[in-house]
Design an enzyme around this catalytic site. Structure first.
Site, PDB file in Angstrom:
ATOM      1  N   THR A 183     -16.826 -16.146   7.724  1.00  0.00           N
ATOM      2  CA  THR A 183     -15.990 -15.643   6.642  1.00  0.00           C
ATOM      3  C   THR A 183     -16.863 -15.407   5.413  1.00  0.00           C
ATOM      4  O   THR A 183     -17.980 -15.924   5.319  1.00  0.00           O
ATOM      5  CB  THR A 183     -14.888 -16.651   6.294  1.00  0.00           C
ATOM      6  OG1 THR A 183     -15.506 -17.861   5.821  1.00  0.00           O
ATOM      7  CG2 THR A 183     -14.029 -16.974   7.503  1.00  0.00           C
ATOM      8  N   GLU A 328     -10.777 -14.709  11.713  1.00  0.00           N
ATOM      9  CA  GLU A 328     -10.240 -15.705  12.644  1.00  0.00           C
ATOM     10  C   GLU A 328      -9.394 -15.100  13.760  1.00  0.00           C
ATOM     11  O   GLU A 328      -9.098 -15.785  14.747  1.00  0.00           O
ATOM     12  CB  GLU A 328      -9.387 -16.725  11.877  1.00  0.00           C
ATOM     13  CG  GLU A 328     -10.176 -17.610  10.924  1.00  0.00           C
ATOM     14  CD  GLU A 328     -10.361 -17.017   9.536  1.00  0.00           C
ATOM     15  OE1 GLU A 328     -10.650 -17.783   8.606  1.00  0.00           O
ATOM     16  OE2 GLU A 328     -10.216 -15.772   9.380  1.00  0.00           O
ATOM     17  N   LYS A 437       2.310 -17.513 -10.490  1.00  0.00           N
ATOM     18  CA  LYS A 437       3.489 -18.341 -10.725  1.00  0.00           C
ATOM     19  C   LYS A 437       3.819 -18.324 -12.213  1.00  0.00           C
ATOM     20  O   LYS A 437       3.067 -18.835 -13.036  1.00  0.00           O
ATOM     21  CB  LYS A 437       3.256 -19.776 -10.254  1.00  0.00           C
ATOM     22  CG  LYS A 437       4.548 -20.574 -10.108  1.00  0.00           C
ATOM     23  CD  LYS A 437       4.326 -21.855  -9.321  1.00  0.00           C
ATOM     24  CE  LYS A 437       5.660 -22.510  -8.964  1.00  0.00           C
ATOM     25  NZ  LYS A 437       5.484 -23.730  -8.151  1.00  0.00           N
ATOM     26  N   TRP A 442       7.643 -16.849  -8.400  1.00  0.00           N
ATOM     27  CA  TRP A 442       6.476 -16.165  -7.863  1.00  0.00           C
ATOM     28  C   TRP A 442       6.486 -14.670  -8.178  1.00  0.00           C
ATOM     29  O   TRP A 442       7.515 -14.014  -8.107  1.00  0.00           O
ATOM     30  CB  TRP A 442       6.402 -16.342  -6.350  1.00  0.00           C
ATOM     31  CG  TRP A 442       6.247 -17.769  -5.914  1.00  0.00           C
ATOM     32  CD1 TRP A 442       7.192 -18.542  -5.308  1.00  0.00           C
ATOM     33  CD2 TRP A 442       5.096 -18.590  -6.057  1.00  0.00           C
ATOM     34  NE1 TRP A 442       6.699 -19.795  -5.061  1.00  0.00           N
ATOM     35  CE2 TRP A 442       5.403 -19.857  -5.510  1.00  0.00           C
ATOM     36  CE3 TRP A 442       3.823 -18.378  -6.606  1.00  0.00           C
ATOM     37  CZ2 TRP A 442       4.488 -20.897  -5.486  1.00  0.00           C
ATOM     38  CZ3 TRP A 442       2.914 -19.432  -6.573  1.00  0.00           C
ATOM     39  CH2 TRP A 442       3.248 -20.665  -6.022  1.00  0.00           C
TER      40      TRP A 442
END
Length: 550
Positions: A183, A328, A437, A442
């Site tokens: 990654t 992944e 937030k 959100w």
């Protein structure tokens, strides 16, 4: 299961070399265009495998590449894993200390490196503090060795020259490690992901059909996505399995290179991140190019703006397929195909589906998890996307602390916050770390970004949350205007545009103009850089920066 090649990579090359021996593999180089065929390619792959034997490389060892998209790099895609070794593709755009960590962590035995990337690798090698101790040889991907501090070193042509053009390929256990990628490590050290033979076989079979990337023997495929970026999204293996024609754009192709290769090689399918295709559109505004052969573009790595999808379809007759995946997930896990009947919908309604990450590929399962359990598919509730399947990893390489937090009962916790509509289309709302937030509620930074980038005068845009004393965080938009655009009117236009789609408390409290959006080594927007730079940025939030209680 040992003793069978049922779920390994080798049969893909065997089939291509025998059923499509004269099908071309084309590569752009600094010297021009190089051409070969599957039949000749198979012989070169055998030479490489024999050369690795003679170099004393064990079949269970890792071999790294630091290379762009070209035929020699492609030779390692089968020559290394089909002999039982593990191909480890390294992103040369990573910081030096990340490359040092990756090489040391993987314990690479050989490193193949492009001539144009030798200087980059030298800077990693010079002050590596033992990170390269396992590396026994560097191989420069060409016919000669430049002046270099890398040692010992040879050139690729000398490395494979004179070796037998046939090879006694072993019967491999399908759980044999075949590939490895790391990654990008934007929130810490890069994490290694290993791909077994069966994972790469399953991913190949998953992206070949219509529900995946829809690849066939008649396709001419040009991966613009780098071969060091999750192995070019699996395209080199998949195109070989299909018997299609490969076109590799070489080192750092610009829009002119891409347009020329599409026209001259009659490319039907290509893939890359959105910035590549936005750049090609800008090039086409001022230059003529024949894209009539091009049927499909797969876009991933970041959200594709609706305007980009529409422009390619209406002005160039090219279908844009929005895809999603991760290192992944090997990486492709979803694609935004339209279901039967949706093609008849009005364009605006179709585009609402096409901009989503799409439908999970056959063979995979997913669920969306909120604080109170699984989230329903109602296109409203958010949650974290969990996914599992035969080409989804179940652990990181030598990272037990990450394995504890990122996996549960065979599920990969992706870190993507999503919502799913009643048709099963996944839409990423944000990365968990990027959701803003405000007042306990959100705000999706990604939704705001997509809306802003839909404006014709915006080249790039990103949105981050900056700290706020009262509301915890407030959104700020960072915009790269197209050349010659007046900044004052643009900011006003953007706020008017957003106010028609989003409530007042979602609207950015500021629009900041920048030269370009910082990017990670894989071409994604690097919000971490902006967060650090603008952590003390003062904004004046609206009186109500969260919805009413009612």
């Amino acid at each position: 299961m040992a003793g069978t090649t049922a779920q390994t990579l080798r049969p893909f090359l065997w089939r291509a070399a025998r059923l499509y021996p004269e099908r071309e593999i084309v590569s752009r180089t600094h010297e021009g265009i190089e051409r070969t065929t599957y039949a000749a390619y198979e012989r070169r792959v055998a030479q490489l495998a024999n050369a690795l034997d003679d170099a004393g490389v064990g079949r269970d060892e890792r071999i790294a590449t630091v290379c762009w998209n070209h035929t020699r790099h492609f030779e390692t895609y089968f020559g290394v894993p089909c002999r039982g070794s593990q191909l480890h593709t390294i992103n040369p755009l990573l910081p030096d200390h990340h490359i040092q960590y990756i090489v040391e962590n993987a314990e690479d035995r050989l490193v193949f490196v492009d001539p144009s990337l030798v200087e980059k690798l030298e800077s990693c090698y010079a002050d590596s503090n033992g990170a390269f101790d396992t590396v026994e040889r560097f191989v420069v991907m060409g016919g000669e060795v430049p002046d270099t501090s890398l040692a010992p070193v040879t050139d690729y042509e000398s490395f494979v020259e004179g070796h037998d053009e046939t090879y006694d390929w072993p019967d491999l256990d399908e759980e044999t490690p075949a590939g490895m990628c790391y990654t990008s490590g934007t929130t810490g050290k890069p994490k290694g992901v290993e791909y077994t033979q069966s994972m790469m076989w399953a991913h190949t079979m998953g992206i070949l059909p219509e529900a995946g990337l829809d690849l066939g023997a008649d396709d001419v495929v040009m991966p613009v996505v780098p071969m060091f970026h999750v192995m070019a999204w699996g395209l080199p293996h998949a195109v070989t399995a299909a018997g299609g024609k490969h076109v590799y754009p070489g080192p750092a192709p610009d829009p002119a290179d891409i347009a020329r290769l599409i026209e001259e090689e009659e490319v039907t399918f290509t893939a890359g991140v959105p910035t590549v295709w936005l750049g090609l559109l800008e090039y086409l505004e001022e230059n003529d190019a024949d894209l009539s052969s091009l049927e499909r573009i797969a876009i991933g790595g970041a959200a594709a703006p609706k305007s980009l999808i529409r422009t390619y379809e209406e002005e160039h007759g090219v279908q844009v397929l929005h895809a999603w995946g991760m290192t992944e997930t090997s990486p492709v896990a979803a694609a935004a195909h339209l279901k039967p009947g949706m093609e008849e919908w009005p364009a605006e309604k179709r585009d609402e589906k096409r901009v989503k990450q799409g439908l999970v590929l056959p063979g995979l399962e997913f669920k969306v998890m909120g604080e109170d359990g699984e989230v329903p598919w109602n296109d409203e509730d958010f949650g974290e996307l969990w996914i599992r399947g035969p080409w989804v990893t179940t652990e990181y390489f030598q990272r037990p602390e990450a394995n504890e937090t990122d996996f549960e009962d065979g599920w990969l916790k992706t870190g993507d916050v999503v919502r799913v509509d009643s048709e099963g289309y996944i839409q990423i709302v944000d990365r968990a770390k990027d959701v803003i937030k405000s007042g306990g509620e959100w705000i999706s930074s990604q939704e705001l970004e997509n809306a802003i980038m839909a404006h014709d005068d915006v080249s790039e845009a990103t949105v981050i949350g900056v700290p706020h004393e009262k509301w915890q965080e407030r959104p700020v938009a960072f915009v790269v205007p197209r050349e010659g655009v007046g900044k004052g009117p643009l900011a006003s236009d953007l706020m008017d545009l957003l106010s028609t789609e989003y409530p007042k408390w979602w609207l950015p409290d500021d629009v900041v103009y920048i030269e370009s959006v910082p990017k990670t080594a894989t071409g994604k927007f690097d919000k971490k850089v902006l967060r650090e730079e603008y952590s003390n940025h003062a904004v004046e939030a609206p009186e109500e920066a969260a919805p009413d209680e009612e």
